[in-house]
Design a protein around this motif. Sequence first.
Motif, PDB file in Angstrom:
ATOM      1  N   PHE A  12       1.001  -1.010  -0.056  1.00  0.00           N
ATOM      2  CA  PHE A  12       0.038  -0.010   0.031  1.00  0.00           C
ATOM      3  C   PHE A  12       1.058   1.194   0.256  1.00  0.00           C
ATOM      4  N   ASP A  13       2.153   1.189   0.295  1.00  0.00           N
ATOM      5  CA  ASP A  13       3.032   2.370   0.402  1.00  0.00           C
ATOM      6  C   ASP A  13       4.225   2.010  -0.234  1.00  0.00           C
ATOM      7  N   LEU A  14       4.700   2.527  -1.149  1.00  0.00           N
ATOM      8  CA  LEU A  14       6.029   2.118  -1.888  1.00  0.00           C
ATOM      9  C   LEU A  14       7.190   2.497  -1.000  1.00  0.00           C
ATOM     10  N   ALA A  15       7.160   3.658  -0.218  1.00  0.00           N
ATOM     11  CA  ALA A  15       8.170   3.953   0.722  1.00  0.00           C
ATOM     12  C   ALA A  15       8.449   2.942   1.838  1.00  0.00           C
ATOM     13  N   LYS A  16       7.296   2.569   2.347  1.00  0.00           N
ATOM     14  CA  LYS A  16       7.407   1.469   3.391  1.00  0.00           C
ATOM     15  C   LYS A  16       7.905   0.005   2.864  1.00  0.00           C
ATOM     16  N   ALA A  17       7.374  -0.169   1.512  1.00  0.00           N
ATOM     17  CA  ALA A  17       7.767  -1.509   1.186  1.00  0.00           C
ATOM     18  C   ALA A  17       9.110  -1.491   0.530  1.00  0.00           C
ATOM     19  N   ILE A  18       9.819  -0.406   0.115  1.00  0.00           N
ATOM     20  CA  ILE A  18      11.250  -0.249   0.060  1.00  0.00           C
ATOM     21  C   ILE A  18      12.078  -0.298   1.564  1.00  0.00           C
ATOM     22  N   GLU A  19      11.775   0.436   2.415  1.00  0.00           N
ATOM     23  CA  GLU A  19      12.040   0.214   3.739  1.00  0.00           C
ATOM     24  C   GLU A  19      12.352  -1.316   4.382  1.00  0.00           C
ATOM     25  N   PHE A  20      11.036  -1.811   3.976  1.00  0.00           N
ATOM     26  CA  PHE A  20      11.208  -3.268   4.425  1.00  0.00           C
ATOM     27  C   PHE A  20      11.919  -4.360   3.446  1.00  0.00           C
ATOM     28  N   TYR A  21      11.471  -4.451   2.201  1.00  0.00           N
ATOM     29  CA  TYR A  21      11.924  -5.282   1.254  1.00  0.00           C
ATOM     30  C   TYR A  21      13.369  -5.160   1.023  1.00  0.00           C
ATOM     31  N   ILE A  22      13.931  -3.936   0.375  1.00  0.00           N
ATOM     32  CA  ILE A  22      15.054  -3.556   0.128  1.00  0.00           C
ATOM     33  C   ILE A  22      16.068  -3.146   1.188  1.00  0.00           C
ATOM     34  N   ASP A  23      15.668  -2.372   2.031  1.00  0.00           N
ATOM     35  CA  ASP A  23      16.574  -1.928   3.123  1.00  0.00           C
ATOM     36  C   ASP A  23      16.831  -2.904   4.177  1.00  0.00           C
ATOM     37  N   TRP A  24      15.753  -3.279   4.682  1.00  0.00           N
ATOM     38  CA  TRP A  24      15.902  -4.516   5.816  1.00  0.00           C
ATOM     39  C   TRP A  24      16.474  -5.880   5.225  1.00  0.00           C
ATOM     40  N   LEU A  25      15.298  -6.550   4.329  1.00  0.00           N
ATOM     41  CA  LEU A  25      15.368  -7.700   4.085  1.00  0.00           C
ATOM     42  C   LEU A  25      16.552  -8.087   3.124  1.00  0.00           C
ATOM     43  N   GLY A  26      16.874  -6.769   2.272  1.00  0.00           N
ATOM     44  CA  GLY A  26      18.161  -7.109   1.458  1.00  0.00           C
ATOM     45  C   GLY A  26      17.710  -7.606   0.000  1.00  0.00           C
ATOM     46  N   PHE A  27      16.547  -7.378  -0.419  1.00  0.00           N
ATOM     47  CA  PHE A  27      16.001  -7.808  -1.744  1.00  0.00           C
ATOM     48  C   PHE A  27      16.481  -6.504  -2.644  1.00  0.00           C
ATOM     49  N   THR A  28      16.768  -6.845  -3.813  1.00  0.00           N
ATOM     50  CA  THR A  28      17.127  -5.715  -5.041  1.00  0.00           C
ATOM     51  C   THR A  28      15.799  -5.610  -5.793  1.00  0.00           C
ATOM     52  N   ILE A  29      15.611  -4.507  -6.234  1.00  0.00           N
ATOM     53  CA  ILE A  29      14.620  -4.043  -7.453  1.00  0.00           C
ATOM     54  C   ILE A  29      15.024  -4.230  -8.628  1.00  0.00           C
ATOM     55  N   GLU A  30      14.477  -5.347  -9.269  1.00  0.00           N
ATOM     56  CA  GLU A  30      14.756  -5.845 -10.750  1.00  0.00           C
ATOM     57  C   GLU A  30      14.134  -4.944 -11.534  1.00  0.00           C
ATOM     58  N   TRP A  31      12.942  -4.534 -11.461  1.00  0.00           N
ATOM     59  CA  TRP A  31      12.232  -3.726 -12.484  1.00  0.00           C
ATOM     60  C   TRP A  31      10.927  -3.105 -11.673  1.00  0.00           C
ATOM     61  N   GLU A  32      10.483  -2.194 -12.103  1.00  0.00           N
ATOM     62  CA  GLU A  32       9.298  -1.409 -11.890  1.00  0.00           C
ATOM     63  C   GLU A  32       8.504  -1.003 -12.985  1.00  0.00           C
ATOM     64  N   HIS A  33       7.326  -0.881 -12.750  1.00  0.00           N
ATOM     65  CA  HIS A  33       6.230  -0.498 -13.830  1.00  0.00           C
ATOM     66  C   HIS A  33       5.095   0.251 -13.448  1.00  0.00           C
ATOM     67  N   ARG A  34       4.733   1.379 -14.142  1.00  0.00           N
ATOM     68  CA  ARG A  34       3.734   2.240 -13.776  1.00  0.00           C
ATOM     69  C   ARG A  34       2.955   2.650 -15.100  1.00  0.00           C
ATOM     70  N   PHE A  35       1.517   2.503 -15.210  1.00  0.00           N
ATOM     71  CA  PHE A  35       1.110   3.000 -16.415  1.00  0.00           C
ATOM     72  C   PHE A  35       1.087   4.312 -16.742  1.00  0.00           C
ATOM     73  N   ASP A  36       1.345   5.200 -15.568  1.00  0.00           N
ATOM     74  CA  ASP A  36       1.567   6.678 -15.647  1.00  0.00           C
ATOM     75  C   ASP A  36       1.855   7.174 -14.391  1.00  0.00           C
ATOM     76  N   ASP A  37       2.416   8.310 -14.088  1.00  0.00           N
ATOM     77  CA  ASP A  37       3.089   8.893 -12.943  1.00  0.00           C
ATOM     78  C   ASP A  37       2.178   8.775 -11.690  1.00  0.00           C
ATOM     79  N   ASN A  38       0.487   8.791 -12.046  1.00  0.00           N
ATOM     80  CA  ASN A  38      -0.199   8.763 -10.947  1.00  0.00           C
ATOM     81  C   ASN A  38      -0.919   7.356 -10.688  1.00  0.00           C
ATOM     82  N   ALA A  39      -0.363   6.327 -11.488  1.00  0.00           N
ATOM     83  CA  ALA A  39      -0.750   4.801 -11.198  1.00  0.00           C
ATOM     84  C   ALA A  39      -0.131   4.074 -10.199  1.00  0.00           C
TER      85      ALA A  39
END
Length: 121
Positions: A12-39
Amino acid sequence: METKVIPVLRIFDLAKAIEFYIDWLGFTIEWEHRFDDNAPIYMQVSRGGITLHLSEHHGDASPGAKVYIETGGVRELHKELTDKKYKYNRPGLEEAFYGAWEVMVHDPFGNRLLFSEKKPS
């Protein structure tokens, strides 16, 4: 034919997801997709042989999923995570009745990841 299963977890919250999955669990973002800037975002993250899809799209997944991840190095993962002193999650290291070491983490969106390593016989 090679088979690979990739769980889709609702976020529900990209910043929280990054804090949890990337910063804490050590996952790496492989790719991201949005249909537009507000999607909503849809992204793939990985760590070792583990791949997850994280989605803000309301129709992709329901919060509260549990993903069982059979892997190695669970005791080392536990130490790595507890050494980071993440204030929102301090998982324990459990010995399962079926002869495995387990670490369960709860993401900020109600999903659970259970890392499990079979003990040598």
